[in-house]
Design a protein around this motif. Structure first.
Motif, PDB file in Angstrom:
ATOM      1  N   GLU A   4     -15.198 -79.130  -4.589  1.00 33.43           N
ATOM      2  CA  GLU A   4     -13.775 -79.436  -4.469  1.00 33.43           C
ATOM      3  C   GLU A   4     -13.042 -79.228  -5.791  1.00 33.43           C
ATOM      4  OE1 GLU A   4     -16.173 -81.714  -3.500  1.00 33.43           O
ATOM      5  OE2 GLU A   4     -16.103 -81.135  -1.385  1.00 33.43           O
ATOM      6  N   GLU A   5     -13.700 -79.575  -6.894  1.00 34.87           N
ATOM      7  CA  GLU A   5     -13.083 -79.371  -8.206  1.00 34.87           C
ATOM      8  C   GLU A   5     -12.937 -77.885  -8.527  1.00 34.87           C
ATOM      9  OE1 GLU A   5     -14.618 -83.373 -10.566  1.00 34.87           O
ATOM     10  OE2 GLU A   5     -15.820 -81.543 -10.628  1.00 34.87           O
ATOM     11  N   LEU A   6     -13.932 -77.088  -8.164  1.00 35.83           N
ATOM     12  CA  LEU A   6     -13.836 -75.641  -8.379  1.00 35.83           C
ATOM     13  C   LEU A   6     -12.699 -75.040  -7.565  1.00 35.83           C
ATOM     14  CD1 LEU A   6     -17.537 -74.423  -8.452  1.00 35.83           C
ATOM     15  CD2 LEU A   6     -15.854 -74.182 -10.247  1.00 35.83           C
ATOM     16  N   ILE A   7     -12.589 -75.439  -6.313  1.00 32.75           N
ATOM     17  CA  ILE A   7     -11.525 -74.920  -5.450  1.00 32.75           C
ATOM     18  C   ILE A   7     -10.164 -75.311  -6.004  1.00 32.75           C
ATOM     19  CG2 ILE A   7     -10.510 -75.098  -3.154  1.00 32.75           C
ATOM     20  CD1 ILE A   7     -13.425 -75.368  -2.090  1.00 32.75           C
ATOM     21  N   ALA A   8     -10.017 -76.566  -6.403  1.00 29.28           N
ATOM     22  CA  ALA A   8      -8.740 -77.025  -6.958  1.00 29.28           C
ATOM     23  C   ALA A   8      -8.423 -76.327  -8.279  1.00 29.28           C
ATOM     24  CB  ALA A   8      -8.779 -78.538  -7.157  1.00 29.28           C
ATOM     25  N   TYR A   9      -9.431 -76.088  -9.101  1.00 31.22           N
ATOM     26  CA  TYR A   9      -9.219 -75.428 -10.391  1.00 31.22           C
ATOM     27  C   TYR A   9      -8.668 -74.022 -10.186  1.00 31.22           C
ATOM     28  CZ  TYR A   9     -10.216 -73.332 -14.917  1.00 31.22           C
ATOM     29  OH  TYR A   9     -10.098 -72.684 -16.122  1.00 31.22           O
ATOM     30  N   PHE A  10      -9.252 -73.269  -9.271  1.00 32.03           N
ATOM     31  CA  PHE A  10      -8.849 -71.881  -9.087  1.00 32.03           C
ATOM     32  C   PHE A  10      -7.605 -71.716  -8.229  1.00 32.03           C
ATOM     33  CE2 PHE A  10     -13.254 -71.004 -10.444  1.00 32.03           C
ATOM     34  CZ  PHE A  10     -12.950 -70.143 -11.472  1.00 32.03           C
ATOM     35  N   ALA A  33     -12.723 -61.277  -7.344  1.00 30.33           N
ATOM     36  CA  ALA A  33     -14.026 -61.941  -7.438  1.00 30.33           C
ATOM     37  C   ALA A  33     -13.914 -63.427  -7.131  1.00 30.33           C
ATOM     38  CB  ALA A  33     -14.626 -61.730  -8.820  1.00 30.33           C
ATOM     39  N   VAL A  34     -12.856 -64.066  -7.627  1.00 25.96           N
ATOM     40  CA  VAL A  34     -12.661 -65.490  -7.377  1.00 25.96           C
ATOM     41  C   VAL A  34     -12.399 -65.733  -5.893  1.00 25.96           C
ATOM     42  CG1 VAL A  34     -11.061 -67.415  -7.777  1.00 25.96           C
ATOM     43  CG2 VAL A  34     -11.935 -66.104  -9.694  1.00 25.96           C
ATOM     44  N   THR A  35     -11.549 -64.924  -5.282  1.00 25.09           N
ATOM     45  CA  THR A  35     -11.260 -65.082  -3.855  1.00 25.09           C
ATOM     46  C   THR A  35     -12.521 -64.905  -3.023  1.00 25.09           C
ATOM     47  OG1 THR A  35      -9.033 -64.249  -4.218  1.00 25.09           O
ATOM     48  CG2 THR A  35      -9.833 -64.247  -1.959  1.00 25.09           C
ATOM     49  N   TYR A  36     -13.298 -63.884  -3.327  1.00 27.40           N
ATOM     50  CA  TYR A  36     -14.531 -63.616  -2.595  1.00 27.40           C
ATOM     51  C   TYR A  36     -15.510 -64.787  -2.724  1.00 27.40           C
ATOM     52  CZ  TYR A  36     -18.983 -61.437  -1.412  1.00 27.40           C
ATOM     53  OH  TYR A  36     -20.205 -61.168  -0.868  1.00 27.40           O
ATOM     54  N   ASN A  37     -15.713 -65.278  -3.947  1.00 23.55           N
ATOM     55  CA  ASN A  37     -16.659 -66.375  -4.160  1.00 23.55           C
ATOM     56  C   ASN A  37     -16.157 -67.690  -3.597  1.00 23.55           C
ATOM     57  OD1 ASN A  37     -19.006 -65.247  -5.577  1.00 23.55           O
ATOM     58  ND2 ASN A  37     -17.486 -64.640  -7.086  1.00 23.55           N
ATOM     59  N   LEU A  38     -14.849 -67.921  -3.621  1.00 20.20           N
ATOM     60  CA  LEU A  38     -14.313 -69.135  -2.993  1.00 20.20           C
ATOM     61  C   LEU A  38     -14.509 -69.109  -1.485  1.00 20.20           C
ATOM     62  CD1 LEU A  38     -10.994 -69.861  -4.923  1.00 20.20           C
ATOM     63  CD2 LEU A  38     -13.076 -71.222  -4.916  1.00 20.20           C
ATOM     64  N   ASP A  39     -14.319 -67.956  -0.865  1.00 17.53           N
ATOM     65  CA  ASP A  39     -14.562 -67.837   0.574  1.00 17.53           C
ATOM     66  C   ASP A  39     -16.027 -68.103   0.906  1.00 17.53           C
ATOM     67  OD1 ASP A  39     -11.914 -67.253   1.004  1.00 17.53           O
ATOM     68  OD2 ASP A  39     -12.227 -65.075   1.127  1.00 17.53           O
ATOM     69  N   LEU A  40     -16.934 -67.563   0.095  1.00 10.14           N
ATOM     70  CA  LEU A  40     -18.356 -67.837   0.303  1.00 10.14           C
ATOM     71  C   LEU A  40     -18.676 -69.312   0.122  1.00 10.14           C
ATOM     72  CD1 LEU A  40     -20.171 -64.890  -1.488  1.00 10.14           C
ATOM     73  CD2 LEU A  40     -20.073 -65.348   0.946  1.00 10.14           C
ATOM     74  N   LEU A  41     -18.068 -69.936  -0.860  1.00 12.59           N
ATOM     75  CA  LEU A  41     -18.312 -71.347  -1.133  1.00 12.59           C
ATOM     76  C   LEU A  41     -17.829 -72.216   0.017  1.00 12.59           C
ATOM     77  CD1 LEU A  41     -19.316 -73.344  -3.324  1.00 12.59           C
ATOM     78  CD2 LEU A  41     -16.969 -73.451  -4.119  1.00 12.59           C
ATOM     79  N   ARG A  42     -16.698 -71.859   0.587  1.00  5.71           N
ATOM     80  CA  ARG A  42     -16.155 -72.640   1.709  1.00  5.71           C
ATOM     81  C   ARG A  42     -16.989 -72.485   2.975  1.00  5.71           C
ATOM     82  NH1 ARG A  42     -10.576 -70.582  -0.123  1.00  5.71           N
ATOM     83  NH2 ARG A  42      -9.809 -72.320  -1.358  1.00  5.71           N
ATOM     84  N   THR A  43     -17.553 -71.299   3.193  1.00  9.62           N
ATOM     85  CA  THR A  43     -18.309 -71.077   4.428  1.00  9.62           C
ATOM     86  C   THR A  43     -19.757 -71.537   4.335  1.00  9.62           C
ATOM     87  OG1 THR A  43     -18.821 -68.812   3.756  1.00  9.62           O
ATOM     88  CG2 THR A  43     -16.892 -69.125   5.149  1.00  9.62           C
ATOM     89  N   ASP A  44     -20.379 -71.389   3.168  1.00  9.19           N
ATOM     90  CA  ASP A  44     -21.785 -71.746   3.023  1.00  9.19           C
ATOM     91  C   ASP A  44     -21.965 -72.570   1.756  1.00  9.19           C
ATOM     92  OD1 ASP A  44     -24.515 -71.932   3.244  1.00  9.19           O
ATOM     93  OD2 ASP A  44     -24.912 -69.861   2.654  1.00  9.19           O
ATOM     94  N   THR A  45     -22.023 -73.876   1.908  1.00 10.93           N
ATOM     95  CA  THR A  45     -22.124 -74.751   0.732  1.00 10.93           C
ATOM     96  C   THR A  45     -23.514 -74.754   0.115  1.00 10.93           C
ATOM     97  OG1 THR A  45     -22.585 -76.642   2.164  1.00 10.93           O
ATOM     98  CG2 THR A  45     -20.291 -76.272   1.531  1.00 10.93           C
ATOM     99  N   SER A  46     -24.500 -74.184   0.799  1.00 18.51           N
ATOM    100  CA  SER A  46     -25.845 -74.148   0.230  1.00 18.51           C
ATOM    101  C   SER A  46     -26.060 -72.929  -0.678  1.00 18.51           C
ATOM    102  CB  SER A  46     -26.894 -74.132   1.347  1.00 18.51           C
ATOM    103  OG  SER A  46     -26.772 -72.960   2.113  1.00 18.51           O
ATOM    104  N   ASP A  47     -25.105 -72.007  -0.722  1.00 19.34           N
ATOM    105  CA  ASP A  47     -25.220 -70.821  -1.566  1.00 19.34           C
ATOM    106  C   ASP A  47     -24.824 -71.183  -3.000  1.00 19.34           C
ATOM    107  OD1 ASP A  47     -25.433 -68.324  -2.612  1.00 19.34           O
ATOM    108  OD2 ASP A  47     -23.723 -67.484  -1.560  1.00 19.34           O
TER     109      ASP A  47
END
Length: 73
Positions: A4-10, A33-47
């Motif tokens: 949540e902190e990473l998402i809010a930061y970016f 790169a940030v958009t791509y990694n944020l989308d991955l983070l939101r969909t798969d929290t184990s990555d």
């Protein structure tokens, strides 16, 4: 940082076009790169790879690398 902190930061960060992460790495197209990694983070929290990449980008934005480059032969 938590997810949540990473998402809010970016969400509110002003992103440069390119960013020097360390002596050997430069991130091009930072916003993409940030958009791509944020989308991955939101969909798969184990990555953990996307979380690591976002953490490296956030650290490099706060503490820019200003040392020497790797010498070219």
């Amino acid at each position: 940082m938590t997810d949540e902190e990473l998402i809010a930061y970016f969400e509110h960060a002003k992103l440069p076009d390119t960013l020097r992460l360390d002596r050997a790495s430069t991130q091009y197209n930072v916003a993409q790169a940030v958009t791509y990694n944020l989308d991955l983070l939101r969909t798969d929290t184990s990555d953990h790879r996307c979380r690591h990449k976002l953490t490296r980008i956030a650290y490099a934005m706060e503490n820019p690398y200003n040392g020497p480059e790797i010498p070219r032969y």
